[in-house]
Design a protein around this motif. Structure first.
Motif, PDB file in Angstrom:
ATOM      1  N   ASP A 163      39.120  38.842  37.556  1.00 35.17           N
ATOM      2  CA  ASP A 163      37.744  39.542  38.257  1.00 35.17           C
ATOM      3  C   ASP A 163      36.314  40.050  37.664  1.00 35.17           C
ATOM      4  N   ALA A 164      37.010  40.568  36.772  1.00 32.54           N
ATOM      5  CA  ALA A 164      36.291  40.889  35.971  1.00 32.54           C
ATOM      6  C   ALA A 164      35.009  39.883  35.010  1.00 32.54           C
ATOM      7  N   GLU A 185      31.354  38.351  35.615  1.00 29.31           N
ATOM      8  CA  GLU A 185      30.245  38.990  33.946  1.00 29.31           C
ATOM      9  C   GLU A 185      29.703  37.474  34.700  1.00 29.31           C
ATOM     10  N   THR A 186      30.434  36.127  34.603  1.00 23.96           N
ATOM     11  CA  THR A 186      29.773  34.878  34.301  1.00 23.96           C
ATOM     12  C   THR A 186      29.962  34.138  35.183  1.00 23.96           C
ATOM     13  N   ARG A 187      30.115  34.764  36.621  1.00 18.68           N
ATOM     14  CA  ARG A 187      29.359  33.562  37.749  1.00 18.68           C
ATOM     15  C   ARG A 187      30.647  32.428  37.840  1.00 18.68           C
ATOM     16  N   CYS A 188      31.500  31.887  37.444  1.00 15.59           N
ATOM     17  CA  CYS A 188      32.229  31.211  36.939  1.00 15.59           C
ATOM     18  C   CYS A 188      33.583  31.162  37.889  1.00 15.59           C
ATOM     19  N   GLY A 189      33.806  30.480  38.954  1.00 14.99           N
ATOM     20  CA  GLY A 189      34.120  30.497  40.455  1.00 14.99           C
ATOM     21  C   GLY A 189      33.581  30.788  41.570  1.00 14.99           C
ATOM     22  N   PRO A 245      50.489  33.261  36.562  1.00 13.08           N
ATOM     23  CA  PRO A 245      48.852  33.642  36.382  1.00 13.08           C
ATOM     24  C   PRO A 245      47.765  34.420  37.006  1.00 13.08           C
ATOM     25  N   PRO A 246      47.236  34.599  36.255  1.00 16.74           N
ATOM     26  CA  PRO A 246      46.143  35.256  37.734  1.00 16.74           C
ATOM     27  C   PRO A 246      45.626  34.616  38.177  1.00 16.74           C
ATOM     28  N   VAL A 247      44.676  34.724  38.998  1.00 13.41           N
ATOM     29  CA  VAL A 247      44.106  34.233  40.214  1.00 13.41           C
ATOM     30  C   VAL A 247      42.967  35.473  40.512  1.00 13.41           C
ATOM     31  N   PHE A 248      41.685  34.319  40.685  1.00 10.05           N
ATOM     32  CA  PHE A 248      40.857  35.359  41.259  1.00 10.05           C
ATOM     33  C   PHE A 248      41.108  35.553  42.863  1.00 10.05           C
ATOM     34  N   ARG A 249      40.725  36.578  42.773  1.00  7.92           N
ATOM     35  CA  ARG A 249      40.448  36.954  44.504  1.00  7.92           C
ATOM     36  C   ARG A 249      40.292  36.034  45.033  1.00  7.92           C
ATOM     37  N   GLY A 250      40.708  36.362  46.474  1.00  7.30           N
ATOM     38  CA  GLY A 250      40.065  34.999  47.152  1.00  7.30           C
ATOM     39  C   GLY A 250      39.399  36.043  48.639  1.00  7.30           C
ATOM     40  N   ARG A 251      38.432  35.795  48.548  1.00  4.87           N
ATOM     41  CA  ARG A 251      37.761  36.227  50.450  1.00  4.87           C
ATOM     42  C   ARG A 251      36.964  35.084  51.177  1.00  4.87           C
ATOM     43  N   ALA A 271      35.978  51.604  33.605  1.00  6.12           N
ATOM     44  CA  ALA A 271      35.225  52.596  33.569  1.00  6.12           C
ATOM     45  C   ALA A 271      34.041  52.072  34.387  1.00  6.12           C
ATOM     46  N   GLY A 272      33.540  52.303  35.609  1.00  6.42           N
ATOM     47  CA  GLY A 272      32.910  51.191  37.009  1.00  6.42           C
ATOM     48  C   GLY A 272      33.037  50.254  37.495  1.00  6.42           C
ATOM     49  N   ARG A 273      34.833  50.755  37.632  1.00  2.00           N
ATOM     50  CA  ARG A 273      35.431  49.267  38.247  1.00  2.00           C
ATOM     51  C   ARG A 273      34.714  48.906  39.848  1.00  2.00           C
ATOM     52  N   HIS A 274      34.498  50.032  40.242  1.00  2.00           N
ATOM     53  CA  HIS A 274      34.216  50.052  41.227  1.00  2.00           C
ATOM     54  C   HIS A 274      32.378  50.265  41.998  1.00  2.00           C
ATOM     55  N   ALA A 275      32.497  51.154  43.120  1.00  3.67           N
ATOM     56  CA  ALA A 275      30.819  51.010  43.308  1.00  3.67           C
ATOM     57  C   ALA A 275      29.311  50.837  42.567  1.00  3.67           C
ATOM     58  N   SER A 276      29.909  51.597  41.784  1.00  2.00           N
ATOM     59  CA  SER A 276      28.886  51.222  40.359  1.00  2.00           C
ATOM     60  C   SER A 276      28.311  49.750  40.125  1.00  2.00           C
ATOM     61  N   SER A 277      29.325  49.070  39.155  1.00  2.00           N
ATOM     62  CA  SER A 277      29.585  47.472  39.625  1.00  2.00           C
ATOM     63  C   SER A 277      28.894  46.315  40.305  1.00  2.00           C
TER      64      SER A 277
END
Lengths: 508, 381
Positions: A421-422, A426-430, A458-464, B39-45
């Motif tokens: 998810d990070a 960050e990249t908009r990938c997915g 393996p990790p997955v994207f959080r699906g919403r 750091a910054g995991r929630h509302a901040s980001s």
């Protein structure tokens, strides 16, 4: 403004069972359940019943033109075999069949979000059967996004739905039964493939022999038949290739690969790729259902009981009393049409038993499931993933919606964006229209490449939700809403500015 | 009396915590930030990144004005490179759109009120003004309010920039470190028992965000806070047509077009918060109202598909503004949380004012409205 903590549907049920997908598994389950007097709603994206395998079968079979007859002959008896199932499905008056309908949310409590044209809404049932099928394994390689590079499944879709045949130099690359089947079908339609380049090796076939079971011989014999036909037709075939690249400026002009230590270049007008099929997990992942890694098929699949019951991973607050979702057919486990029919029937029997109807899972159904799946270990070993075996080089696009290369993702993963998810944020990938369906596995593998395998899954994207595009107009008019869930909860931050009202607040 | 070389322990390494850490570290303090996640995991980001003074509560206005100066010169705070990564776009303006008479008369009242208070950054817009500023706006739009200085920034990048600047100034960040208990240290200061050892500080600053009230309880203090999950929708890319950010007055509407052309739609619609699991869920059942408000303002967008949604966890106080200040009778324990979904813009000024107050020993005037005691006295009354 109270927070609703009980998310269970409090509105009347629309049906006993909602089935997502109208392929062999969905139709079989629908028929079985309707025969037992259950009300069934079937939602499907296509205009007519059949799924991928029996796509457009009703129309193709009803027309007597020589073109259609030729197409039917080429598609073979396995395609025509679906006609009876579709007829029975159509004949059942208790099945509320809703074609051209996309599902954009499923919840473990039995709620299903649907879209048809400009209308959208929610439906609810005691049980939801996911029979939405499989997808082709995504294969990012240099040049895979060039016009003229297609998957085998896409070529079959055009054949079945539009009787559209490729022209010119057709090269097929990859592995798996579908690749060989398509080559045979094309040949019968007068399109002789220039080359079939396979990633599987003779040694894979040998290793697979020990998985041969008496029950699984028929599909193997069928496959050997295709190979023999192609050989007789003089279709050139190489195996054990690696390092495939599609070349061309505006469109594909050639394909190159390494085989037996040599670099081969073959001109082509159409490059058909296929690397096996995997369960489509976007609906289960979006629903918060448990997934597991299927090592043999190198893919995710939903974690279910043998009779298809899924399990929810949602937090306690959102956890329904019982998980209302069952998964069947290729969406649960790749097995092809016959296995899907067998498991669709078994799932229906399990649901009927739960409803106090019927006599539970019959031994005949159980045997049919076992028999139809018995060839899988052989196929998994004989046709291991090839095009996707090695991760793409830095210049290759991984996320085609956002045009992100493996190199761009690797750089971000190196600098600390090492969870899915990070990395997505960050990249908009997915984040594009496909919502990660195509890039998720590669992104997960790139993270594993940098940080070691994330066992067991393996990790997955959080699906919403929505997992499929939902027009604003359709969303604004969403019907079937549960009033208790729609209570307008907003962040009340409109400032009070009326001087009288605020005059008693002490100023600084 | 000024305190030049104290130690501070900050719980929560979000944007507010990092901003305070930055200013305190630059003042010579020894600062440690603890975060239960990263750091910054929630509302901040994951907030919408609005740099908005428009329609802000007047009590926040002076702080907000000061914050705008920092955003305008962000390079001075976090360095040129980090500042440019923050994609600060100021001057694109934010517009509060009035779609009915009630909203329009509220806008007129608001403009008068702000003028009376001498807080004059908002202008009233006529029917013709909004048409000129917002192509495609509905014929029913009656006018609105504009704050021309406003804009937006990239929240994840900004949070990272403040974090890195704080670290560069000497602050220490301990991640994946969940506070399990708080106790006073004999002779002054606080000790935090965490999942990652013990940490001490002369001053304890609770920047716990959505979890702020829980941290306060560990220190024996009760503050009212509701955990909410504001949610957003993002559409497919469309032809660029809109530069300002458009927000609703009574309608759940907040609407901007991103640099890549997608429409980012918010408006404070809430999802389902699950603070115990550090996560939240979109509740699509509530989104129709946001979609309807968007179409009421821009009817031609009905065909534009929503591709995805997201939510984040935030803390909301009963009166819509944060708590910023020492706890009752605890000059060495500060609470800085409950920003109710509009703390992003304030953060540089919050960091500065909190640090100045702590270093000087005198509460900055801009922080007076956010005193924790306002809830205690309300209960007493």
């Amino acid at each position: 403004m109270t927070q609703t903590t009980d998310m269970r549907p409090s509105v009347p049920m629309d049906a006993d069972i909602i089935i997502v997908g109208c392929g062999p598994a969905g139709m079989t389950a629908a028929i079985e359940l309707a025969e037992a007097n259950c009300s069934v709603i079937v939602l499907d994206m296509q205009p007519t019943p059949g799924g991928q395998i029996f796509r457009n079968l009703e129309d193709n079979i009803s027309q007597k033109s020589s073109d259609k007859q030729k197409l039917l002959a080429a598609l073979g008896p396995a395609y025509r075999a679906g006609a009876d199932l579709i007829r029975r499905f159509r004949a059942s008056s208790r099945i509320d069949y809703r074609p051209l309908t996309t599902v954009w949310e499923v919840r473990p409590d039995g709620t299903v979000g649907w879209l048809r044209g400009v209308d959208a809404g929610y439906l609810r049932a005691t049980t939801v059967i996911l029979a939405h099928g499989a997808m082709e394994r995504p294969v990012p390689f240099p040049g895979w996004t060039l016009p003229g590079v297609m998957t085998a499944g896409a070529v079959q879709t055009l054949l079945k739905a539009g009787n559209l045949k490729p022209t010119g130099n057709v090269v097929l690359v990859g592995t798996g039964p579908l690749l060989l089947l398509l080559a045979t079908q094309l040949h019968k339609l007068g399109v002789k493939p220039t080359l079939i380049a396979r990633t599987d090796r003779f040694s894979d076939g040998l290793r697979a022999m020990r998985h041969l079971r008496r029950n699984g011989l028929l599909p193997v014999i069928k496959g050997l038949g295709w190979l023999a036909q192609l050989k007789r037709a003089g279709v050139r075939m190489v195996s054990g290739l690696s390092d495939i690249a599609a070349e061309g400026e505006q469109k594909v002009e050639a394909v190159s690969f390494t085989a037996k230590g040599l670099r081969v270049r073959q001109a082509c007008d159409l490059l058909v790729v296929h690397d096996g099929i995997v369960p489509a997990i976007d609906i289960p992942n979006g629903a918060g259902l448990a997934l597991q890694w299927d090592q043999a098929n190198a893919s995710w699949r939903p974690r279910t009981t043998p009779d298809g019951l899924a399990s929810s991973t949602l937090p306690p607050d959102l956890q329904p009393e019982r998980c209302a979702v069952r998964i069947t057919g290729d969406a649960r486990r790749i097995g092809g049409a016959e296995a899907a029919i067998a498991h669709g029937q078994l799932t229906a029997q399990a649901i009927l038993a739960e409803l106090g109807k019927g006599s539970g899972i019959s031994s005949k159904s159980q045997q049919a499931v076992d028999r139809t799946l018995s060839v899988r270990p052989f196929l998994d070993t004989a046709f291991p993933p090839g095009l996707s075996a090695t991760l793409p080089d830095d210049n290759t696009i991984v996320c085609r919606c956002e045009e992100l290369t493996a190199g761009a993702l690797r750089e971000k993963i190196r600098t600390g964006f090492s969870n899915m998810d990070a990395l997505r944020g960050e990249t908009r990938c997915g984040m594009g229209p496909c919502q990660g369906r195509n890039c998720m596995i590669t992104a997960a593998r790139l993270i594993e490449e940098a940080h070691g395998a994330c066992v067991p899954t393996p990790p997955v994207f959080r699906g919403r939700p929505p997992i499929r595009p939902l027009p604003l107009g359709a969303l604004a008019g969403l019907n079937g809403l549960d009033p208790s869930a729609t209570e307008l909860l907003t962040l009340e931050d409109k400032p009070e500015h009326d001087v009288e009202a605020t005059s008693d607040v002490p100023a600084e | 009396m000024s305190r030049q070389s104290e130690t501070a322990l900050i719980i929560g390494a979000g944007l507010q915590g990092c901003s305070i850490a930055l200013f305190l570290a630059r003042a010579g303090w020894n600062v440690t930030l603890l975060d239960k996640n990263v750091a910054g995991r929630h509302a901040s980001s994951v907030n919408a990144g609005g740099l908005r003074m428009l329609m802000r509560d007047w009590r926040e206005y002076p702080l907000s004005q000061r914050a705008m100066e920092h955003w305008e010169h962000l390079d001075r705070l976090v360095g040129e490179k980090a500042a440019s990564a923050c994609e600060v776009r100021l001057g694109v303006s934010q517009i509060g759109l009035a779609l009915d008479d009630a909203e329009m008369s509220w806008a007129v009242g608001r403009a008068e009120d702000m003028k009376k208070r001498g807080l004059g950054e908002e202008e009233l817009l006529s029917r013709e003004d909004v048409r000129a500023l917002l192509p495609g706006v509905s014929d029913t739009a009656l006018g609105g309010l504009i704050s021309r200085r406003d804009g937006h920034a990239n929240p994840a990048a900004a949070t990272r920039a403040f974090r890195e600047a704080a670290v560069a100034a000497g602050a220490r960040i301990v991640e994946n470190c969940r506070v399990l208990g708080l106790e006073r240290v004999r002779g002054g200061g606080w000790r935090a028992e965490t999942s990652f050892g013990q940490h001490e500080g002369g001053v304890l600053i609770n920047c716990g965000g959505a979890w702020g009230a829980r941290v306060a309880v560990m220190a024996g203090q009760t503050l009212p806070l509701k955990t909410v999950a504001p949610s957003m929708m993002v559409t497919a890319r469309t032809q660029p047509f809109l530069t300002p950010v458009v927000i609703g007055i009574d309608r759940p509407l907040s609407f901007k077009q991103s640099a890549v052309g997608s429409l980012v739609i918010g408006g404070g619609i809430l999802g389902k918060p699950c603070p115990d699991q550090d996560t939240s869920f979109t509740v699509m059942d509530r989104m129709p109202q946001s979609a309807a408000a968007t179409l009421e303002a821009f009817p031609a967008l009905a065909h534009v598909p929503v591709l995805r949604t997201w939510t984040g966890l935030e803390g909301a106080t009963p009166d819509g503004i944060p708590v910023i200040g020492p706890g009752q009778d605890t000059p060495d324990l500060w609470h800085v949380f409950g920003f109710c979904g509009h703390g992003f813009q304030l953060s540089p000024a919050v960091g500065e004012a909190v640090a100045k107050s702590l270093v000087s020993g005198t509460l900055e005037a801009t922080l007076a409205p956010f005193d924790c005691g306002r809830f205690a006295s309300r209960v007493a009354a």
